[in-house]
Design a protein around this motif. Structure first.
Motif, PDB file in Angstrom:
ATOM      1  N   LEU A  63     -70.972 -57.204  56.084  1.00 25.11           N
ATOM      2  CA  LEU A  63     -71.689 -56.531  57.180  1.00 25.11           C
ATOM      3  C   LEU A  63     -72.546 -55.388  56.609  1.00 25.11           C
ATOM      4  N   ALA A  74     -73.993 -55.289  53.794  1.00 24.64           N
ATOM      5  CA  ALA A  74     -75.199 -55.902  53.229  1.00 24.64           C
ATOM      6  C   ALA A  74     -76.140 -56.348  54.336  1.00 24.64           C
ATOM      7  N   ALA A  75     -75.586 -56.962  55.390  1.00 26.47           N
ATOM      8  CA  ALA A  75     -76.429 -57.461  56.478  1.00 26.47           C
ATOM      9  C   ALA A  75     -77.146 -56.309  57.178  1.00 26.47           C
ATOM     10  N   LEU A  76     -76.496 -55.142  57.257  1.00 26.37           N
ATOM     11  CA  LEU A  76     -77.118 -54.004  57.925  1.00 26.37           C
ATOM     12  C   LEU A  76     -78.047 -53.239  56.981  1.00 26.37           C
ATOM     13  N   GLY A  77     -78.119 -53.656  55.721  1.00 29.11           N
ATOM     14  CA  GLY A  77     -79.060 -53.045  54.792  1.00 29.11           C
ATOM     15  C   GLY A  77     -78.500 -51.856  54.033  1.00 29.11           C
ATOM     16  N   PHE A  78     -77.171 -51.773  53.901  1.00 30.66           N
ATOM     17  CA  PHE A  78     -76.581 -50.613  53.217  1.00 30.66           C
ATOM     18  C   PHE A  78     -76.300 -50.836  51.733  1.00 30.66           C
ATOM     19  N   ALA A  79     -76.854 -51.891  51.157  1.00 35.67           N
ATOM     20  CA  ALA A  79     -76.765 -52.105  49.706  1.00 35.67           C
ATOM     21  C   ALA A  79     -75.378 -51.828  49.135  1.00 35.67           C
TER      22      ALA A  79
END
Lengths: 369, 249
Positions: free
Chosen positions: A175, A177-182
């Motif tokens: 999640l 990664a999906a939300l863009g939190f690397a």
């Protein structure tokens, strides 16, 4: 207390807290072994930086060691990604290789300088106060305290700033990664912190104690709380308690301070493991025992309910014969009857057991489930 | 021809994903029109989860591309909600139900900013929707499988997305929870959301979904359930193992 005693304890506390904070995330990510790997694998980095700077106190040493630490993580992950071996084997292969490169470098090129293996493995916090920081001729206190203080502030700042990101990436990396939190970036950020902390701390307390302080207090705190925030705070407190009690243990028995702190870390974990409510060993044993009696009581009331009002009821509820019907040991049967009588699930009429309202309700409820 | 002008919610073109040299998805195309409730079905190892992950940019494709309303996923993160498999996280993590649901707001919050009162309120509302409002302070390790699934759904709901991607939301939940989840999915569709669900149970496809994609490494078929969910397509997807499906259609 003499001044140097206060300084040693203060250093130990700062080291313990600095280790405990990133340690919390390592424990939750099941990566504590990685701190062990890093603490050994940083050696070649330190040695190479030492050759470059010819000084043991250069900040470059910490940077080089931290770099080697991150490199260790990269190597382990590359090995793992081949899918030919698992993480534990990858760690087991990587860090001895790097560590031995460091050992060979020291023995070949630095045999006559002060960079000995004992200090690497065990450290010596008792002498940490001898190396002092001087500014314009003023004695500002032990260098180790400043180094570790800086690292502690760094760790604290990173965790406070990226608390939300660390939490999400640790709990649910996909999640994140999906939300863009690397999550990979966060992962390597954390690993850099662990490397920096390890190299800073091992100068003071040695690499074994570093591992103990990274894994021990968070593992203890994990048993005590259900909240990540409280786990961080408790880890810091437990780390400090370990440090102070370890210091006095060493003082009392005149032994290595690092060794005593590691021992206290284990002792306090063991004690918590035993006595903590709900998930401690004692609580579990108690619950098991209670469940055993509860279960036997349920068997008893169901047995009585099944035969209630039937011709064979009299024979089936005869106390002296219960053990035969339920295939229990006679003494156990007597104890169960006593337990059920105490709980008012059954009542005794001469040698016969009859169900009370409560017992009948219990039996019915069990059967419905 | 009107449909061709309407932007697709999800457009997958020539997508190939491989681990080493083993293809997991082979040249898959998929168009998902907005406002449908779509089931992705296929046998084990058909690449269903991988397809979802590829749409979300979680696995790197060897070839092909994915567009969400004509833009790459990276530009559309905010409008895509994701429900991973329940088993993909550690439920012994020290946190409670409300906290997990609030994670759904992290994307909107962005880096560093912490969740506060508005996020808390949205999370409570979402928990009410899934019937879990009584569990806000419950430690997540104490939840049953169905409750864990509801918490994950609530977490996706607070994202307030336009498109939802769900990986096996019915896995290991009881019949009551399954009905509650289906009702929720249908409500989402009624509100104009697009919902894509990796699904295992062929028996319920016609009842629950209006679109279906049959996948077995390659895309076998996709489209409205009444046109696509045919015995021929199922046979093509599952090989000879669909004897138990004779009663479908």
């Amino acid at each position: 207390m003499a001044m140097h005693q206060i300084e040693i304890q203060l250093t130990a506390i700062v080291v313990a807290v600095a280790c405990a904070l990133p340690g919390v995330f390592l424990v939750l990510r099941r990566m504590t072994l990685m701190s062990d790997a890093i603490s050994h694998a940083i050696l070649p980095g330190i040695v190479l930086a030492f050759f470059l700077t010819e000084s043991l106190s250069s900040p470059l040493l910490i940077l080089a060691a931290a770099g080697t630490g991150v490199l260790t993580v990269v190597f382990v992950e590359l090995l793992q990604q081949t899918k030919l071996l698992k993480e534990d084997a990858a760690i087991g292969l990587t860090f001895p290789a790097l560590f031995s490169i460091g050992v060979i470098l020291i023995s070949r090129f630095a045999g006559n300088v002060h960079l000995d293996m004992d200090a690497v493995l065990l450290g010596e916090i008792a002498y940490a106060h001898l190396n002092r920081l001087e500014v314009f001729g003023y004695n500002m206190g032990p260098v180790a305290l400043y180094v570790m203080g800086t690292i502690l502030v760094l760790n604290l700042a990173f965790i406070l700033l990226f608390y939300k990101e660390l939490k999400l990436a640790t709990f649910d990396a996909s999640l994140a990664a999906a939300l863009g939190f690397a999550p990979t970036l966060i992962h390597y950020g954390l690993m850099t912190l662990v490397s920096v902390t390890t190299v800073g701390a091992f100068d003071a307390v040695g690499s074994i104690l570093v591992v103990a302080l990274i894994a021990g207090p968070p593992a203890t705190a994990y048993l005590m709380t259900d909240s990540l925030g409280r786990m961080l705070i408790l880890s810091a407190i437990i780390g400090s308690v370990n440090a102070i009690s370890g210091y006095w243990l060493a003082y009392l028995f005149d032994v290595s301070i690092a060794g005593a702190i590691a021992t206290m870390t284990l002792l306090i974990f063991g004690l918590t493991f035993l006595v903590v409510p709900e998930r401690g060993l004692i609580a579990i044993a108690r619950r098991r025992a209670r469940q055993k009696w509860e279960f036997a009581q349920k068997m008893l009331v169901i047995h009585l309910l099944n035969h209630e009002g039937l011709p064979e009821a009299e024979a089936e509820s005869e106390i002296a014969h219960l053990h035969e019907h339920l295939r229990w040991e006679p003494t156990f049967a007597t104890q169960v009857v006593k337990y059920a009588l105490n709980n008012r699930c059954v009542s005794q009429k001469e040698t016969q057991l009859t169900l009370t309202e409560q017992g009948r309700a219990m039996a019915r409820q069990v059967l419905v489930q | 021809m009107q449909q061709a002008l309407e932007p697709k919610a999800i457009e997958v073109t020539d997508l190939t994903v491989a681990y080493q040299e083993t293809p997991v998805l082979w040249d898959v195309d998929l168009d998902v029109p907005p406002g449908v409730l779509l089931a992705i079905v296929g046998p084990n190892g058909a690449g269903k989860t991988t397809l979802i992950k590829a749409i979300l940019g979680l696995v790197r494709p060897a070839a092909g591309r994915v567009l969400i309303y004509d833009k790459p996923y990276e530009a559309q993160r905010r409008i895509v909600g994701y429900v991973p498999q329940r088993g993909s996280v550690d439920w012994d993590f020290p946190t409670n139900v409300l906290d997990v649901v609030m994670m759904g707001r992290y994307g909107t919050l962005g880096w560093i900013r912490r969740p506060g009162k508005p996020e808390r309120e949205l999370a409570i509302q979402a928990l009410e929707k899934v019937g879990m409002q009584a569990y806000t302070t419950r430690q997540i390790s104490q939840l049953s499988g169905g409750q864990q699934q509801r918490v994950f759904l609530a977490r996706a709901l607070v994202q307030d997305a336009t498109i939802y991607l769900m990986d096996e939301p019915f896995q290991g939940v009881d019949a009551t929870t399954e009905r509650a989840i289906v009702a929720l999915l249908q409500e989402l569709r009624a509100n104009g959301k697009t919902v894509v669900v990796v699904h295992h149970d062929l028996q319920t496809v016609t009842d629950y979904f209006d679109w279906v994609m049959l996948l077995n490494i390659r895309r076998i078929a996709s489209g409205p359930v009444n046109e696509t969910f045919t015995p021929e397509n199922l046979r093509a997807t599952y090989g000879g193992r669909v004897a138990f499906m004779q009663n479908v259609n």
